[in-house]
Design a protein around this motif. Structure first.
Motif, PDB file in Angstrom:
ATOM      1  N   VAL A 143       0.789  -1.046  -0.063  1.00 34.69           N
ATOM      2  CA  VAL A 143       0.028   0.061   0.019  1.00 34.69           C
ATOM      3  C   VAL A 143       0.756   1.159  -0.105  1.00 34.69           C
ATOM      4  N   ASP A 144       0.424   2.305  -0.021  1.00 33.64           N
ATOM      5  CA  ASP A 144       1.011   3.727  -0.071  1.00 33.64           C
ATOM      6  C   ASP A 144       0.216   4.754   0.251  1.00 33.64           C
ATOM      7  N   TYR A 145       0.583   5.137   1.779  1.00 37.60           N
ATOM      8  CA  TYR A 145      -0.283   6.083   2.438  1.00 37.60           C
ATOM      9  C   TYR A 145       0.324   7.272   2.740  1.00 37.60           C
ATOM     10  N   TRP A 146       1.813   7.572   2.840  1.00 30.08           N
ATOM     11  CA  TRP A 146       2.365   8.933   3.337  1.00 30.08           C
ATOM     12  C   TRP A 146       3.429   9.543   2.646  1.00 30.08           C
ATOM     13  N   ARG A 147       3.214  11.012   2.897  1.00 28.14           N
ATOM     14  CA  ARG A 147       4.583  11.816   2.312  1.00 28.14           C
ATOM     15  C   ARG A 147       4.640  12.611   3.261  1.00 28.14           C
ATOM     16  N   TRP A 148       5.987  13.325   3.342  1.00 27.58           N
ATOM     17  CA  TRP A 148       6.421  13.986   4.441  1.00 27.58           C
ATOM     18  C   TRP A 148       7.273  15.521   3.844  1.00 27.58           C
ATOM     19  N   THR A 149       7.001  16.349   4.721  1.00 31.81           N
ATOM     20  CA  THR A 149       7.871  17.398   4.591  1.00 31.81           C
ATOM     21  C   THR A 149       8.907  17.216   5.556  1.00 31.81           C
ATOM     22  N   SER A 164      19.695  10.929  20.799  1.00 29.00           N
ATOM     23  CA  SER A 164      20.741  11.805  21.522  1.00 29.00           C
ATOM     24  C   SER A 164      20.999  12.843  20.315  1.00 29.00           C
ATOM     25  N   SER A 165      20.747  12.376  19.053  1.00 34.37           N
ATOM     26  CA  SER A 165      20.727  13.346  18.165  1.00 34.37           C
ATOM     27  C   SER A 165      19.950  12.826  16.826  1.00 34.37           C
ATOM     28  N   LEU A 166      19.330  13.643  16.239  1.00 34.86           N
ATOM     29  CA  LEU A 166      18.571  13.436  15.013  1.00 34.86           C
ATOM     30  C   LEU A 166      18.598  14.476  13.867  1.00 34.86           C
ATOM     31  N   THR A 167      18.898  14.107  12.693  1.00 37.81           N
ATOM     32  CA  THR A 167      19.334  14.758  11.606  1.00 37.81           C
ATOM     33  C   THR A 167      18.112  14.343  10.417  1.00 37.81           C
ATOM     34  N   VAL A 168      17.490  15.389   9.693  1.00 39.16           N
ATOM     35  CA  VAL A 168      16.624  15.010   8.633  1.00 39.16           C
ATOM     36  C   VAL A 168      16.972  15.903   7.621  1.00 39.16           C
ATOM     37  N   ASP A 169      17.402  15.208   6.451  1.00 35.62           N
ATOM     38  CA  ASP A 169      18.039  16.047   5.478  1.00 35.62           C
ATOM     39  C   ASP A 169      17.262  15.848   4.225  1.00 35.62           C
ATOM     40  N   ALA A 170      17.454  16.765   3.262  1.00 37.74           N
ATOM     41  CA  ALA A 170      16.979  16.719   1.933  1.00 37.74           C
ATOM     42  C   ALA A 170      17.854  15.749   1.136  1.00 37.74           C
ATOM     43  N   ALA A 171      17.538  14.868   0.625  1.00 40.54           N
ATOM     44  CA  ALA A 171      18.393  13.936  -0.427  1.00 40.54           C
ATOM     45  C   ALA A 171      18.863  14.508  -1.769  1.00 40.54           C
ATOM     46  N   ALA A 172      17.766  15.819  -1.966  1.00 35.20           N
ATOM     47  CA  ALA A 172      18.064  16.231  -3.388  1.00 35.20           C
ATOM     48  C   ALA A 172      16.872  17.266  -3.300  1.00 35.20           C
ATOM     49  N   GLY A 173      16.918  18.219  -4.294  1.00 36.06           N
ATOM     50  CA  GLY A 173      16.214  19.544  -4.441  1.00 36.06           C
ATOM     51  C   GLY A 173      15.156  19.648  -5.435  1.00 36.06           C
ATOM     52  N   ALA A 215      21.217  27.104  -3.898  1.00 32.51           N
ATOM     53  CA  ALA A 215      20.968  26.627  -2.650  1.00 32.51           C
ATOM     54  C   ALA A 215      19.687  26.688  -2.325  1.00 32.51           C
ATOM     55  N   THR A 216      18.827  27.812  -3.087  1.00 28.59           N
ATOM     56  CA  THR A 216      17.308  27.864  -2.954  1.00 28.59           C
ATOM     57  C   THR A 216      16.717  26.598  -3.195  1.00 28.59           C
ATOM     58  N   LEU A 217      17.045  26.329  -4.574  1.00 30.75           N
ATOM     59  CA  LEU A 217      16.767  25.140  -5.016  1.00 30.75           C
ATOM     60  C   LEU A 217      16.978  23.693  -4.244  1.00 30.75           C
ATOM     61  N   ARG A 218      17.970  23.609  -3.563  1.00 28.26           N
ATOM     62  CA  ARG A 218      18.686  22.716  -2.800  1.00 28.26           C
ATOM     63  C   ARG A 218      18.162  22.343  -1.406  1.00 28.26           C
ATOM     64  N   GLU A 219      17.793  23.651  -1.024  1.00 29.25           N
ATOM     65  CA  GLU A 219      17.205  23.476   0.436  1.00 29.25           C
ATOM     66  C   GLU A 219      15.703  23.376   0.737  1.00 29.25           C
ATOM     67  N   PRO A 220      15.059  22.677   1.634  1.00 31.13           N
ATOM     68  CA  PRO A 220      13.796  22.940   1.930  1.00 31.13           C
ATOM     69  C   PRO A 220      13.406  24.080   2.433  1.00 31.13           C
ATOM     70  N   VAL A 221      12.946  25.116   1.739  1.00 32.72           N
ATOM     71  CA  VAL A 221      12.494  26.588   1.905  1.00 32.72           C
ATOM     72  C   VAL A 221      10.995  26.430   1.348  1.00 32.72           C
ATOM     73  N   PRO A 222      10.191  27.497   1.753  1.00 33.30           N
ATOM     74  CA  PRO A 222       8.860  27.933   1.181  1.00 33.30           C
ATOM     75  C   PRO A 222       8.890  27.600  -0.248  1.00 33.30           C
ATOM     76  N   GLY A 223       7.961  27.017  -0.783  1.00 35.06           N
ATOM     77  CA  GLY A 223       8.065  26.687  -2.338  1.00 35.06           C
ATOM     78  C   GLY A 223       8.850  25.555  -2.832  1.00 35.06           C
ATOM     79  N   SER A 224       9.712  24.800  -2.107  1.00 36.78           N
ATOM     80  CA  SER A 224      10.222  23.885  -2.328  1.00 36.78           C
ATOM     81  C   SER A 224       9.611  22.407  -2.574  1.00 36.78           C
ATOM     82  N   LEU A 225      10.116  21.778  -3.562  1.00 39.97           N
ATOM     83  CA  LEU A 225       9.587  20.193  -3.376  1.00 39.97           C
ATOM     84  C   LEU A 225      10.938  19.299  -3.118  1.00 39.97           C
ATOM     85  N   ILE A 226      10.862  18.442  -2.332  1.00 46.08           N
ATOM     86  CA  ILE A 226      11.825  17.629  -2.045  1.00 46.08           C
ATOM     87  C   ILE A 226      11.609  16.224  -2.385  1.00 46.08           C
TER      88      ILE A 226
END
Ligand SMILES: C[S@@+](CC[C@H](N)C(=O)[O-])C[C@H]1O[C@@H](n2cnc3c(N)ncnc32)[C@H](O)[C@@H]1O
Length: 235
Positions: A143-149, A164-173, A215-226
């Motif tokens: 099945v396929d239920y979810w997408r995330w920001t 103890s640490s948590l990072t969440v990174d965009a894999a691409a822009g 960087a604006t295309l690479r990073e999660p910023v308003p308007g981005s799609l990751i």
């Protein structure tokens, strides 16, 4: 051993062709996991649990650092040693140093419970390496239920376990995400012709080149799609 690893199933996920519409997801995921495995060399040998393992495509990256590499899947899967859902893993508490969960969270019933389970089975000092989609077309497995920001995925990890640490990174822009989506439909439209591969290759090349320039295309910023997100959650 080297021959066996070279022939291991899932080569198209470890080294995806740029003519594939999902190239950006699989290429970035493979690069990231290779780097994660290299980081583990100083802590080897480690026990690895691959949750939602499919054909265990990333085993060859971890083979040299693992004393144990166990696959678990929710469906009948000859590559998996264990069967069960990520929300109720059939393993003891704190029994693995590295818990992989790649491209699975979008398919599970209850992502919050999944995160609690990923944390439960990870040993002190160990880590969860997870990846899942920002944007992607519907793709049931089963099945396929979810997408995330990036914020939503971080919140699911933060609210359901202590790390103890948590990072969440965009894999691409954003340019890569648009190339992936457009490439998916180009591939569908031209599938029965010999012409689908060159345009998908060009789209992937262009997406990566545009993201690399901005960087604006690479990073999660308003308007981005990751297209995909990578999580490192350390216990
Ligand atoms: C897109 S495949 C990813 C396979 C592999 N992890 C990879 O990155 O190539 C999704 C996998 O997750 C499994 N899966 C789906 N829902 C699951 C669940 N609730 N618990 C455990 N595995 C699940 C599927 O059976 C499938 O093997």
């Amino acid at each position: 051993m080297a021959d066996e690893l070279a022939r291991w199933p899932g080569a198209e996920r470890r080294d995806p062709p740029r003519t594939s519409p999902t190239w950006v997801v699989r290429h970035a995921l493979a690069e990231w996991l290779r780097a994660q495995a290299a980081e583990l060399e100083t802590r080897a040998p480690v026990r690895v649990l691959d949750v939602g393992c499919g054909p265990k495509p990333y085993y060859p990256f971890f083979a040299h650092v693992s004393s144990e590499y166990i696959g678990v899947d929710v469906v009948e899967n000859p590559a998996a040693e264990l069967r069960g859902p990520v929300e109720a893993l059939p393993v003891e508490d704190a029994s693995f140093d590295v818990v992989l969960c790649t491209q699975v969270l979008e398919h599970c019933d209850d992502p919050a419970q999944a995160v609690r389970e990923l944390r439960r089975v990870t040993a002190p000092g160990g880590r969860v390496l997870a990846s899942t989609h920002g944007v992607q077309v519907y793709h049931p497995s089963p099945v396929d239920y979810w997408r995330w920001t990036h914020e939503g995925l971080r919140r699911v990890f933060e609210q359901n376990a202590e790390w103890s640490s948590l990072t969440v990174d965009a894999a691409a822009g954003t340019a890569s995400a648009l190339a992936m989506l457009l490439g998916t439909y180009v591939e569908i439209a031209l599938r029965r012709t010999p012409f689908s591969r060159p345009p998908v290759w060009v789209l992937n090349r262009l997406g990566a080149a545009l993201d690399a320039r901005s960087a604006t295309l690479r990073e999660p910023v308003p308007g981005s799609l990751i297209p995909n997100l990578h999580v490192v959650a350390v216990v």
